[in-house]
Design a protein around this motif. Sequence first.
Motif, mmCIF file in Angstrom:
data_model
loop_
_atom_site.group_PDB
_atom_site.id
_atom_site.type_symbol
_atom_site.label_atom_id
_atom_site.label_comp_id
_atom_site.label_asym_id
_atom_site.label_seq_id
_atom_site.Cartn_x
_atom_site.Cartn_y
_atom_site.Cartn_z
ATOM 1 N N PHE A 14 -1.166 -10.868 -9.720
ATOM 2 C CA PHE A 14 -2.175 -11.229 -8.718
ATOM 3 C C PHE A 14 -2.648 -12.650 -8.965
ATOM 4 N N THR A 15 -2.938 -13.376 -7.887
ATOM 5 C CA THR A 15 -3.679 -14.615 -8.057
ATOM 6 C C THR A 15 -5.098 -14.221 -8.449
ATOM 7 N N GLU A 16 -5.848 -15.149 -8.936
ATOM 8 C CA GLU A 16 -7.226 -14.859 -9.324
ATOM 9 C C GLU A 16 -8.021 -14.326 -8.139
ATOM 10 N N THR A 17 -7.838 -14.942 -6.983
ATOM 11 C CA THR A 17 -8.537 -14.498 -5.771
ATOM 12 C C THR A 17 -8.130 -13.082 -5.387
ATOM 13 N N ALA A 18 -6.828 -12.811 -5.399
ATOM 14 C CA ALA A 18 -6.347 -11.478 -5.022
ATOM 15 C C ALA A 18 -6.840 -10.416 -5.988
ATOM 16 N N TRP A 19 -6.933 -10.750 -7.270
ATOM 17 C CA TRP A 19 -7.431 -9.779 -8.249
ATOM 18 C C TRP A 19 -8.891 -9.431 -7.958
ATOM 19 N N ARG A 20 -9.692 -10.438 -7.642
ATOM 20 C CA ARG A 20 -11.100 -10.173 -7.272
ATOM 21 C C ARG A 20 -11.161 -9.323 -6.014
ATOM 22 N N GLU A 21 -10.296 -9.634 -5.045
ATOM 23 C CA GLU A 21 -10.260 -8.842 -3.812
ATOM 24 C C GLU A 21 -9.859 -7.400 -4.114
ATOM 25 N N PHE A 22 -8.882 -7.210 -4.980
ATOM 26 C CA PHE A 22 -8.463 -5.859 -5.357
ATOM 27 C C PHE A 22 -9.622 -5.088 -5.986
ATOM 28 N N LEU A 23 -10.315 -5.722 -6.922
ATOM 29 C CA LEU A 23 -11.426 -5.054 -7.607
ATOM 30 C C LEU A 23 -12.584 -4.721 -6.667
ATOM 31 N N SER A 24 -12.704 -5.464 -5.575
ATOM 32 C CA SER A 24 -13.810 -5.212 -4.636
ATOM 33 C C SER A 24 -13.457 -4.171 -3.570
ATOM 34 N N LEU A 25 -12.195 -3.729 -3.545
ATOM 35 C CA LEU A 25 -11.781 -2.720 -2.557
ATOM 36 C C LEU A 25 -12.432 -1.377 -2.847
ATOM 37 N N PRO A 26 -12.643 -0.568 -1.817
ATOM 38 C CA PRO A 26 -13.116 0.794 -2.046
ATOM 39 C C PRO A 26 -12.115 1.552 -2.924
ATOM 40 N N PRO A 27 -12.585 2.479 -3.742
ATOM 41 C CA PRO A 27 -11.698 3.210 -4.656
ATOM 42 C C PRO A 27 -10.496 3.859 -3.971
ATOM 43 N N GLU A 28 -10.681 4.415 -2.776
ATOM 44 C CA GLU A 28 -9.560 5.076 -2.096
ATOM 45 C C GLU A 28 -8.492 4.067 -1.669
ATOM 46 N N VAL A 29 -8.879 2.840 -1.367
ATOM 47 C CA VAL A 29 -7.911 1.803 -1.004
ATOM 48 C C VAL A 29 -7.187 1.323 -2.265
ATOM 49 N N GLN A 30 -7.926 1.154 -3.352
ATOM 50 C CA GLN A 30 -7.290 0.815 -4.628
ATOM 51 C C GLN A 30 -6.258 1.881 -4.998
ATOM 52 N N ASP A 31 -6.636 3.146 -4.852
ATOM 53 C CA ASP A 31 -5.716 4.245 -5.170
ATOM 54 C C ASP A 31 -4.463 4.198 -4.298
ATOM 55 N N ALA A 32 -4.632 3.888 -2.994
ATOM 56 C CA ALA A 32 -3.478 3.809 -2.088
ATOM 57 C C ALA A 32 -2.530 2.692 -2.524
ATOM 58 N N LEU A 33 -3.088 1.581 -2.965
ATOM 59 C CA LEU A 33 -2.244 0.483 -3.454
ATOM 60 C C LEU A 33 -1.544 0.854 -4.752
ATOM 61 N N VAL A 34 -2.307 1.401 -5.689
ATOM 62 C CA VAL A 34 -1.727 1.771 -6.987
ATOM 63 C C VAL A 34 -0.600 2.779 -6.797
ATOM 64 N N GLU A 35 -0.741 3.650 -5.811
ATOM 65 C CA GLU A 35 0.285 4.665 -5.545
ATOM 66 C C GLU A 35 1.619 4.041 -5.140
ATOM 67 N N VAL A 36 1.589 2.922 -4.402
ATOM 68 C CA VAL A 36 2.841 2.297 -3.970
ATOM 69 C C VAL A 36 3.325 1.201 -4.925
ATOM 70 N N PHE A 37 2.518 0.848 -5.928
ATOM 71 C CA PHE A 37 2.902 -0.230 -6.841
ATOM 72 C C PHE A 37 4.282 -0.040 -7.486
ATOM 73 N N PRO A 38 4.634 1.127 -8.022
ATOM 74 C CA PRO A 38 5.950 1.235 -8.663
ATOM 75 C C PRO A 38 7.110 0.883 -7.726
ATOM 76 N N GLU A 39 7.076 1.417 -6.512
ATOM 77 C CA GLU A 39 8.129 1.107 -5.548
ATOM 78 C C GLU A 39 8.044 -0.352 -5.109
ATOM 79 N N PHE A 40 6.822 -0.841 -4.902
ATOM 80 C CA PHE A 40 6.595 -2.224 -4.498
ATOM 81 C C PHE A 40 7.124 -3.206 -5.540
#
Length: 108
Positions: A14-40
């Motif tokens: 992640f860029t620094e900005t994207a990491w901050r954006e990720f951390l500010s996401l609602p937990p369910e959105v973070q979970d949806a991203l983490v779920e696709v990370f391995p394939e991504f």
Amino acid sequence: MPVKGPARSGWPDFTETAWREFLSLPPEVQDALVEVFPEFVAHPTRPSPRLDVVPVRDDPIRWRLKIPGYRVLFHVRHGHALVEEIEPRTGSTYLRFGRYGSAHPGKR
């Protein structure tokens, strides 16, 4: 470009900005991203039923990943995805980042 985020296998950089954006996401959105990370991480530019990715129109190095309600802008560097921005999907997102449009004709 600074790279942040956890140094975990199966996670993109992640860029620094994207990491901050990720951390500010609602937990369910973070979970949806983490779920696709391995394939991504394994195939960041290969669409699949779980991975909605397309190249960004008029930008040969950037791609976008769709998750419900959000768009993830990234590029691939040395075969590894670098997340640049995570934005909620709104009309202003598409105005501000008009480049998010698909490079594939007839697909939006």
